[in-house]
Design an enzyme around this catalytic site. Sequence first.
Site, mmCIF file in Angstrom:
data_model
loop_
_atom_site.group_PDB
_atom_site.id
_atom_site.type_symbol
_atom_site.label_atom_id
_atom_site.label_comp_id
_atom_site.label_asym_id
_atom_site.label_seq_id
_atom_site.Cartn_x
_atom_site.Cartn_y
_atom_site.Cartn_z
ATOM 1 C CB CYS A 194 1.610 20.020 -0.385
ATOM 2 S SG CYS A 194 1.029 19.775 1.305
ATOM 3 C CG PHE B 161 -11.504 18.318 2.316
ATOM 4 C CD1 PHE B 161 -11.461 18.673 3.654
ATOM 5 C CD2 PHE B 161 -10.999 19.207 1.377
ATOM 6 C CE1 PHE B 161 -10.933 19.890 4.056
ATOM 7 C CE2 PHE B 161 -10.463 20.423 1.763
ATOM 8 C CZ PHE B 161 -10.427 20.768 3.101
ATOM 9 C CB CYS C 249 -18.871 12.056 13.654
ATOM 10 S SG CYS C 249 -20.058 12.589 12.393
ATOM 11 C CG ASP D 12 -2.856 14.530 0.087
ATOM 12 O OD1 ASP D 12 -3.817 13.759 -0.095
ATOM 13 O OD2 ASP D 12 -1.876 14.573 -0.683
ATOM 14 C CB CYS E 124 -22.509 10.244 14.435
ATOM 15 S SG CYS E 124 -22.948 11.956 14.755
ATOM 16 C CE LYS F 229 5.285 9.712 -0.812
ATOM 17 N NZ LYS F 229 4.400 10.891 -0.640
ATOM 18 C CB THR G 201 -9.161 10.169 2.122
ATOM 19 O OG1 THR G 201 -8.843 10.058 0.727
ATOM 20 C CG2 THR G 201 -8.655 8.934 2.842
#
Length: 343
Positions: free
Chosen positions: A185, A130, A169, A128, A245, A84, A132
């Site tokens: 998806c 969580f 955050c 797409d 944070c 891609k 990451t």
Amino acid sequence: MQKELERYSRQILFQPIGKEGQLKLLKSRAVLVGMGALGTVISNHLVRSGVGYLRIIDRDFVELSNLQRQSLYKESDALQQLPKVIAAEKTLTEINSSVTIEPIIADINMNNAEELLSGFDVIVDGTDNFLTRYLINDVAVKHGIPWVHGGAVSSRGMFATIIPGKTPCYRCLFPDLPAGRGETCDTVGVLSPITDIIGSFEAMEAIKVLVGAEPNPNLEQLDIWDNSTFQMDISNGHNPKCPTCVERHFEFLETRSSHQTTYSTLCGRDTVQIVSRNKEEFDFNKMAEQFKKIGEVKVNPYLLRFSPDEEISMVLFKDGRALIHGTNDITKAKSYYSRYIGS
């Protein structure tokens, strides 16, 4: 310089950006994680707007089913199975050759996230899953980099801008990795207008950050099928006990993190084993209902076998373990796992 600025004349006429803001954009550096539906929209806007340097990161290649919503790609890209980022670089360079595009074919993980994401003025989320996003948040907070979160599935989408040291955050807003594998998806579908809308909002927020304007203080959600919107002010959403944070404990960057998933090839079997460390059990009944809409499903009390296509079959065990049959390529196996199982 005047000739170069002519390209952006209509954007410069917009007073909140003006010539000063445009010059900031031309000197700015942005990194975009994920070049799927959101990423293609975001990168298109950033390149046309004149962001000086754009790094694009993705592990996958173009497939025919992407073309319904991933707006930079063509049938020829799918036929060639181009990565891609390579297909995107070609198109984006044709749109604006003055922007430096750096394509990176990689899977973002705890071993490479800091190297790939640090040193930029903004990080933009085109992912797409969580896990990451928590990883991006760790890097962003650790290095003080603003980032724009966005997500879309089915007819729904959301976005928010995170400014370390100023806004809550991502971990403040979503303290725990969501239970369950979540919708993707590839299991519940997605409408292309929602990815266009959310990607455009994300690009706008990134541009605000880069020119020094105030970003949207809200977490915005919308459903374009039900015609519903929801706006939540997150400016006071700091968690005084946030492990990221406040305590500056970046557990998603740790190799021993319980959130990391392990991958290994099974010698001589053309199979990759995936073991999730969070010990969550699969719900076979729920998964079988979703997968029946996509491919062949066989289930017994001990395992579920799902064949999304003629090449790959996935065997899922109650304890959360998965065997991806039909490949010994870990990156490819991870792609299938992410598509159909989620984070």
